[in-house]
Design an enzyme around this catalytic site. Structure first.
Site, mmCIF file in Angstrom:
data_model
loop_
_atom_site.group_PDB
_atom_site.id
_atom_site.type_symbol
_atom_site.label_atom_id
_atom_site.label_comp_id
_atom_site.label_asym_id
_atom_site.label_seq_id
_atom_site.Cartn_x
_atom_site.Cartn_y
_atom_site.Cartn_z
ATOM 1 N N ASP A 1 9.395 2.499 -0.454
ATOM 2 C CA ASP A 1 8.409 3.155 0.398
ATOM 3 C C ASP A 1 8.710 2.731 1.838
ATOM 4 O O ASP A 1 8.337 1.637 2.269
ATOM 5 C CB ASP A 1 6.997 2.737 -0.029
ATOM 6 N N LYS B 1 5.079 9.603 8.544
ATOM 7 C CA LYS B 1 4.822 10.277 9.821
ATOM 8 C C LYS B 1 5.869 10.095 10.913
ATOM 9 O O LYS B 1 5.940 10.904 11.835
ATOM 10 C CB LYS B 1 3.446 9.844 10.320
ATOM 11 N N TYR C 1 0.862 -1.189 0.000
ATOM 12 C CA TYR C 1 0.000 0.000 0.000
ATOM 13 C C TYR C 1 0.891 1.230 0.000
ATOM 14 O O TYR C 1 1.806 1.339 0.815
ATOM 15 C CB TYR C 1 -0.891 -0.001 1.247
HETATM 16 N N1 HOZ Z 1 -3.866 2.703 6.114
HETATM 17 C C1 HOZ Z 1 -3.354 3.027 7.400
HETATM 18 C C2 HOZ Z 1 -2.451 1.998 7.945
HETATM 19 N N2 HOZ Z 1 -1.667 1.278 7.050
HETATM 20 C C3 HOZ Z 1 -4.463 3.275 8.367
HETATM 21 C C4 HOZ Z 1 -4.538 4.701 8.669
HETATM 22 C C5 HOZ Z 1 -5.502 5.065 9.767
HETATM 23 O O1 HOZ Z 1 -6.590 4.533 9.836
HETATM 24 O O2 HOZ Z 1 -5.152 5.913 10.549
#
Ligand code: HOZ
Length: 449
Positions: free
Chosen positions: A260, A288, A165
């Site tokens: 990534d 982040k 992802y």
């Molecule tokens: N897609 C995010 C984790 N791989 C989730 C983000 C979230 O719900 O804060």
């Protein structure tokens, strides 16, 4: 004693007994209110707990490795805001840095010295990054990096891997992991065929798949983008030599290799997966964690590639919140501490994670449940299936109903895990041996119930 914990609007109870343990009343009220306002009651789909059922806690605050919900229930947290909270929640030096920065102004839409300070920490840790751009999220960073790669190579195709992802940009929402996999959405509605048709989705860990794609689309492939250790289908490490193979084939074909490292950067090692596996990508995506959990992303890499970005070059990308002073301050405080403690911190995280992975796996086995634990450093997953998971097809064979029941049981026992079989769990510097042992005891109780 009743303690005020905050204000939530005129029609919501804002007073509750601390540590009311077991009471879910206020959380339920707050969820009902949110459901009227947000699709599914959430601002990011996995948080709705659709894959696991049960009641998603309304988080009120967190400190160290613990979270408290609106009803005062306490949880040991293994989500860590999906990875970045490596120092634990509200680490004092990070809080102090943000407070100091906030007092000087929240956002300028202009350059500050803090940007270069954080950038030097990043470049010092990941030498493959010669120049970079700060943005506000991983999605922005991957989207921009793909644009740069296409401009630099003059090619259209990109290779990504099934179950990886890279945020929710149109061209990357193809056979994606994370929430997309969790909700069983193969590709998002609203993404045009024309936007997705230049994305080749291949099985992760298959050298053959990559070789075939290069044979077919020779001279057409701008970039391979990969999570070097996948976190978004659960934790799936690369097979020995796989990343080196990706490096060789991209180099040979004039294709860019993009790592990534939103999840792995500064987590599996100070220098991320590229340090761990000794592979130097052309570009890297960070997220982040370099903002200490505040909204930050970055893309960077070879200087000749990054010089394509405006105003030096013709690739446009911009943002008022890029390099936001609060996020920079939190990032500097976080990376400084990681840098100074890296010799002891990363081995300790790894050893605690391994105790936890093994302990929970034994608890499952003792109760006749098949679980395979996979992890690197302080990111890991318990796959509810027998045997190694090497790619998305393996991950998809997991018993998601069993995972859901495990998740609900652990939550009842005060353990907050990612609400999806296809997301990695994370441990922080604030977790202690006692926290880990308590989690293992919770697993025994959950599996035995
Ligand atoms: N897609 C995010 C984790 N791989 C989730 C983000 C979230 O719900 O804060």
């Amino acid at each position: 004693m009743l303690t005020p914990i905050g204000l939530y609007g005129s029609n919501t109870l804002a007073i509750l007994e601390p540590m009311a343990g077991g009471n879910k009343r206020l959380s339920a009220q707050l969820r009902a209110r949110a459901e009227k306002l947000f699709p599914g009651g959430v601002n990011s789909p996995v948080r709705a707990f659709r894959a696991v059922g049960g009641e998603a806690p309304m988080v009120m605050r967190a400190s160290g490795c613990r979270l408290w919900d609106a009803d005062g229930n306490e949880y040991i947290d293994y989500v860590g805001s999906w990875g970045p909270i490596i120092l634990g929640h509200a680490a004092p030096e990070v809080v102090e840095a943000v407070q100091r920065a906030a007092a000087e102004g929240m956002s300028f839409g202009a350059s500050t010295p803090a940007e270069a300070e954080l950038a030097e920490l990043v470049v010092g840790a990941l030498p493959s990054i010669e120049m970079l751009r700060f943005v506000s999220s991983g999605t922005e960073a991957t989207m921009s990096a793909i644009r740069v790669a296409r401009a630099f190579t003059g090619r259209k195709y990109i290779i990504k891997f099934e179950g990886c992802y890279h945020g929710h940009a149109d061209s990357l929402l193809v056979k994606a992991g994370s929430g997309v996999a969790t909700l069983g959405i193969p590709g998002s509605a609203g993404v045009l065929e024309e936007q997705a048709c230049y994305t080749l989705a291949l099985p992760f860990n298959s050298e053959e798949g990559v070789a075939q794609a290069f044979a077919k689309y020779k001279d057409g492939i701008a970039a391979i983008i990969v999570e070097p250790i996948v976190g978004n289908m659960g934790c799936v490490p690369p097979q020995p030599g796989y990343l080196k193979t990706l490096r060789e084939i991209t180099q040979k074909n004039g294709t860019l290799l993009i790592f990534d490292e939103v999840m792995t950067g500064f987590r599996v090692a100070f220098g991320g997966a590229q340090e761990l596996y000794g592979v130097r990508p052309d570009m890297t995506i960070l997220g982040k964690i370099i903002g200490g959990g505040l909204p930050v992303g970055a893309y960077g890499g070879r200087a000749d590639i990054m010089r394509m970005v405006a105003p030096l070059g013709p690739v446009y990308q911009a943002g008022t919140l890029s390099g936001n002073p609060l996020a920079m301050a939190a990032g500097i405080a976080t990376l400084r501490r990681l840098k100074s403690e890296r010799q002891s911190l990363y081995p300790r995280l790894e050893s605690l994670s391994s105790t936890l992975m093994v302990g929970v796996t034994h608890a499952a086995q003792e109760n006749g449940v098949q679980v395979t634990a996979q992890g690197v450093g302080a990111m890991f997953t318990w796959f509810f299936r027998a045997g190694e998971v090497r790619d998305w097809d393996d991950a998809a064979e997991s018993n998601t109903a069993q995972f859901a029941s495990f998740h609900r049981g652990m939550l009842e026992n005060g353990i907050y895990l990612p609400p999806s079989q296809f997301e990695a769990a994370f441990l922080s510097a604030a977790h202690s041996e006692e926290d880990v042992q308590r989690t293992i005891r919770a697993a025994h109780e959950t599996f035995a119930a």
